[in-house]
Structures are given as structure tokens and as C-alpha cells.
Design a protein around this motif. Structure first.
Motif, PDB file in Angstrom:
ATOM      1  N   GLN A 192     -17.834 -61.752  36.901  1.00  0.00           N
ATOM      2  CA  GLN A 192     -18.032 -60.738  37.456  1.00  0.00           C
ATOM      3  C   GLN A 192     -16.146 -61.333  38.301  1.00  0.00           C
ATOM      4  O   GLN A 192     -15.888 -60.501  38.965  1.00  0.00           O
ATOM      5  N   VAL A 193     -16.298 -62.419  39.011  1.00  0.00           N
ATOM      6  CA  VAL A 193     -15.548 -62.671  39.503  1.00  0.00           C
ATOM      7  C   VAL A 193     -13.997 -62.612  38.377  1.00  0.00           C
ATOM      8  O   VAL A 193     -13.320 -61.733  39.383  1.00  0.00           O
ATOM      9  N   MET A 194     -13.445 -62.855  37.160  1.00  0.00           N
ATOM     10  CA  MET A 194     -12.549 -62.442  36.593  1.00  0.00           C
ATOM     11  C   MET A 194     -12.377 -60.831  36.414  1.00  0.00           C
ATOM     12  O   MET A 194     -11.333 -60.195  36.288  1.00  0.00           O
ATOM     13  N   SER A 195     -14.008 -59.956  36.348  1.00  0.00           N
ATOM     14  CA  SER A 195     -13.799 -58.658  36.430  1.00  0.00           C
ATOM     15  C   SER A 195     -13.606 -58.158  37.375  1.00  0.00           C
ATOM     16  O   SER A 195     -12.521 -56.806  38.060  1.00  0.00           O
ATOM     17  N   ASP A 196     -13.581 -58.852  39.038  1.00  0.00           N
ATOM     18  CA  ASP A 196     -13.231 -58.154  40.045  1.00  0.00           C
ATOM     19  C   ASP A 196     -11.776 -58.750  39.654  1.00  0.00           C
ATOM     20  O   ASP A 196     -10.574 -57.823  40.613  1.00  0.00           O
ATOM     21  N   PHE A 197     -10.879 -59.589  39.766  1.00  0.00           N
ATOM     22  CA  PHE A 197      -9.612 -59.690  39.664  1.00  0.00           C
ATOM     23  C   PHE A 197      -8.911 -59.103  38.866  1.00  0.00           C
ATOM     24  O   PHE A 197      -7.745 -57.805  38.814  1.00  0.00           O
ATOM     25  N   GLU A 198      -9.319 -58.687  37.736  1.00  0.00           N
ATOM     26  CA  GLU A 198      -8.920 -56.767  36.500  1.00  0.00           C
ATOM     27  C   GLU A 198      -9.092 -55.623  36.942  1.00  0.00           C
ATOM     28  O   GLU A 198      -7.691 -55.378  37.425  1.00  0.00           O
ATOM     29  N   LYS A 199      -9.934 -55.328  38.122  1.00  0.00           N
ATOM     30  CA  LYS A 199      -9.867 -54.873  39.061  1.00  0.00           C
ATOM     31  C   LYS A 199      -8.649 -54.223  40.057  1.00  0.00           C
ATOM     32  O   LYS A 199      -8.173 -53.180  40.117  1.00  0.00           O
ATOM     33  N   ILE A 200      -8.598 -55.189  40.997  1.00  0.00           N
ATOM     34  CA  ILE A 200      -7.775 -55.083  41.886  1.00  0.00           C
ATOM     35  C   ILE A 200      -6.338 -55.273  41.175  1.00  0.00           C
ATOM     36  O   ILE A 200      -5.239 -54.426  41.753  1.00  0.00           O
ATOM     37  N   ASN A 201      -5.892 -56.468  40.239  1.00  0.00           N
ATOM     38  CA  ASN A 201      -4.637 -56.157  39.583  1.00  0.00           C
ATOM     39  C   ASN A 201      -4.600 -54.317  39.461  1.00  0.00           C
ATOM     40  O   ASN A 201      -3.181 -54.142  39.379  1.00  0.00           O
ATOM     41  N   LYS A 202      -5.284 -53.722  38.537  1.00  0.00           N
ATOM     42  CA  LYS A 202      -5.467 -52.603  37.883  1.00  0.00           C
ATOM     43  C   LYS A 202      -5.183 -51.822  39.236  1.00  0.00           C
ATOM     44  O   LYS A 202      -3.690 -50.602  39.187  1.00  0.00           O
TER      45      LYS A 202
END
Length: 261
Positions: A192-202
């Protein structure tokens, strides 16, 4: 852009942490840095904000200031107020979360705004409506707005790491460096946290450098992998090109997916 040119790091005891690092990272990249413990991963990312000063070579960071103009920083030459201002533009996330457990989630996130306050507001910790809007918006983006007035210490590990990430977003930092941010989390929260990183990166085009032991998460979420072995970069390329041979190059002939994960 972050540019390492012939960068070396030697500890006072003579141990070599980084050897001849030549890497360029462009705006908006999501970079996973992988390798064995002690390979130099943490040292590499923490040279970016001068937590670990380099021994020689050049480390140049170029990012936009509040006016939207590109500013080039030679990290080795920064000190005093210039270094503090530079660091305020780089978000740092660690596995310890660094939240004040007795404070509310909102107050923890608002701390990121302190570096942008005039001295008189810092003394009395006076936040503006805009500060609060930015902090609440960060919590909303990460799906924890409902926790804004909850004590940080009552949250799960995954939620606490989201609070730390919301703080970095509220800092309005164009670069985030993350040192093992999911190592203390169970697999579900880690994803979930890695998905959060991916989201704010994009969504926000924030450059993210993440030092991570979980190879499977690095390969799933990041777009570029830098493999470090004994202080040297042995692989630097697209995540999609990483195969078992590359992983053996990074981890050695005895590479075992279960051992690394």
C-alpha cells in the motif's frame, strides 16, 4: 536533476562506502536502489541532502525554486543557512516514521510547513489557512483524511508511514529520498505504501529515490533500478530490463529470491 560525477565516499576509518559513482537522475523519476546490506544504498541516497558528505567528486542537484526557476546546487559547497534551505526542499522518509506519537496526525503533517514560516510564526507555531489546506490535502491524497485529528501513536505502521509521506508532500519538496520505508511493515501495508509513492510520483512529478530490500516491490512499482554492490553501481537501467542475471550481478552468484525479500 540529480547528477553524481565521479563521486566517492570514504569513512574516517578508511572504509570505502561509495566508489566512482556516475549517475544522472531526471525530474520525476521513481528510482529503486537495491543491493545487499552494507552495499552503500543508504549512503548513496543520503549524500543527496548532505547527511553524508561526499569525499570527492561532484554532486549537483538542480530543482525549481518557489518562483519556478531552475536553481543548481553544488551540494559539497553548501553550508549554514544555504544548506538548511536546500534540505528543506528535499523530503526524507525513514523506516522509523519520525512522527510525534502524542500529537495529532494533522499536527505531525503541519510540521513540514515550519521551514516556510517567518521567524515570528515559528516561535508561536502559527499556521495559516493555506498551511492547513496543504496538509489536509496531502492527507486526502493518501486516503487518511479521516485520521487528521487522531493521535499518530494510535495508528498502524502503514498508516504512520502514510503520515510521514503526507508530511513530505506538505513540505512541497520536488525530491523525496526514502530509506527502507517499508522494511518494518507487513506485506499488505508495504504494498500500500509503495502504491502511495507511485501515485504521488505520477500525479505530482516528484522525484523519488527509494532504498529498498524488497526486490519484488522495487520491480513492481519503480521505473528505474540502480543496483549497488560493494559501493559500486553495477546496474543502472529500466526496471523492465531487470532479470535473474541482473539480480545475480547485484547480489552475487548465491542470489536467492526468498533470502533477499
Amino acid at each position: 536533476m540529480i547528477k553524481f560525477k565521479n563521486v566517492n565516499k570514504i569513512w574516517p576509518n578508511g572504509n570505502i562506502a561509495l566508489q566512482d559513482i556516475n549517475v544522472e537522475i531526471s525530474d520525476g523519476e521513481f528510482v529503486g536502489i537495491i543491493g545487499l546490506s552494507g552495499a552503500g544504498k543508504t549512503t548513496l541516497i543520503k549524500t543527496v541532502n548532505k547527511m553524508h558528505p561526499i569525499s570527492d567528486g561532484d554532486l549537483i542537484v538542480t530543482m525549481k525554486d518557489d518562483k519556478g526557476e531552475d536553481v543548481e546546487y553544488n551540494v559539497s559547497n553548501l553550508s549554514g543557512s544555504k544548506l538548511r534551505k536546500f534540505k528543506s526542499r528535499i523530503g526524507l522518509i525513514t523506516q522509523e516514521y519520525n512522527n510525534v506519537q502524542g500529537e495529532t496526525v494533522l499536527n505531525n503533517v503541519l510540521c513540514a510547513r515550519l521551514t516556510r514560516m517567518p521567524w515570528y510564526r515559528k516561535i508561536f507555531t502559527i499556521y495559516t489557512k493555506e498551511d492547513k489546506r496543504i496538509a489536509l490535502d496531502a492527507l486526502y491524497k493518501l486516503g487518511i483524511l479521516d485520521k487528521a485529528y487522531t493521535r499518530a501513536g494510535s495508528l498502524s505502521g502503514g498508516q504512520q508511514q502514510r503520515v510521514a509521506l503526507a508530511r513530505a508532500i506538505s513540505q512541497e519538496a520536488p525530491i523525496i529520498i526514502a530509506d527502507e520505508p517499508v522494511s518494518a511493515l507487513d506485506p499488505i501495508f508495504a504494498a500500500q505504501v509503495m502504491s502511495d509513492f507511485e501515485k504521488i510520483n505520477k500525479e505530482q512529478n516528484i522525484t523519488i529515490l527509494i532504498n529498498i530490500h524488497h526486490v519484488e516491490l522495487a520491480l513492481k512499482y519503480t521505473t528505474r533500478i540502480i543496483g549497488v554492490r560493494e559501493g559500486k553501481v553495477v546496474y543502472d537501467g529500466p526496471t523492465s530490463k531487470v532479470d535473474k542475471n541482473v539480480l545475480i550481478q547485484i547480489y552475487g552468484e548465491n542470489y536467492n529470491e526468498e533470502d533477499i525479500a
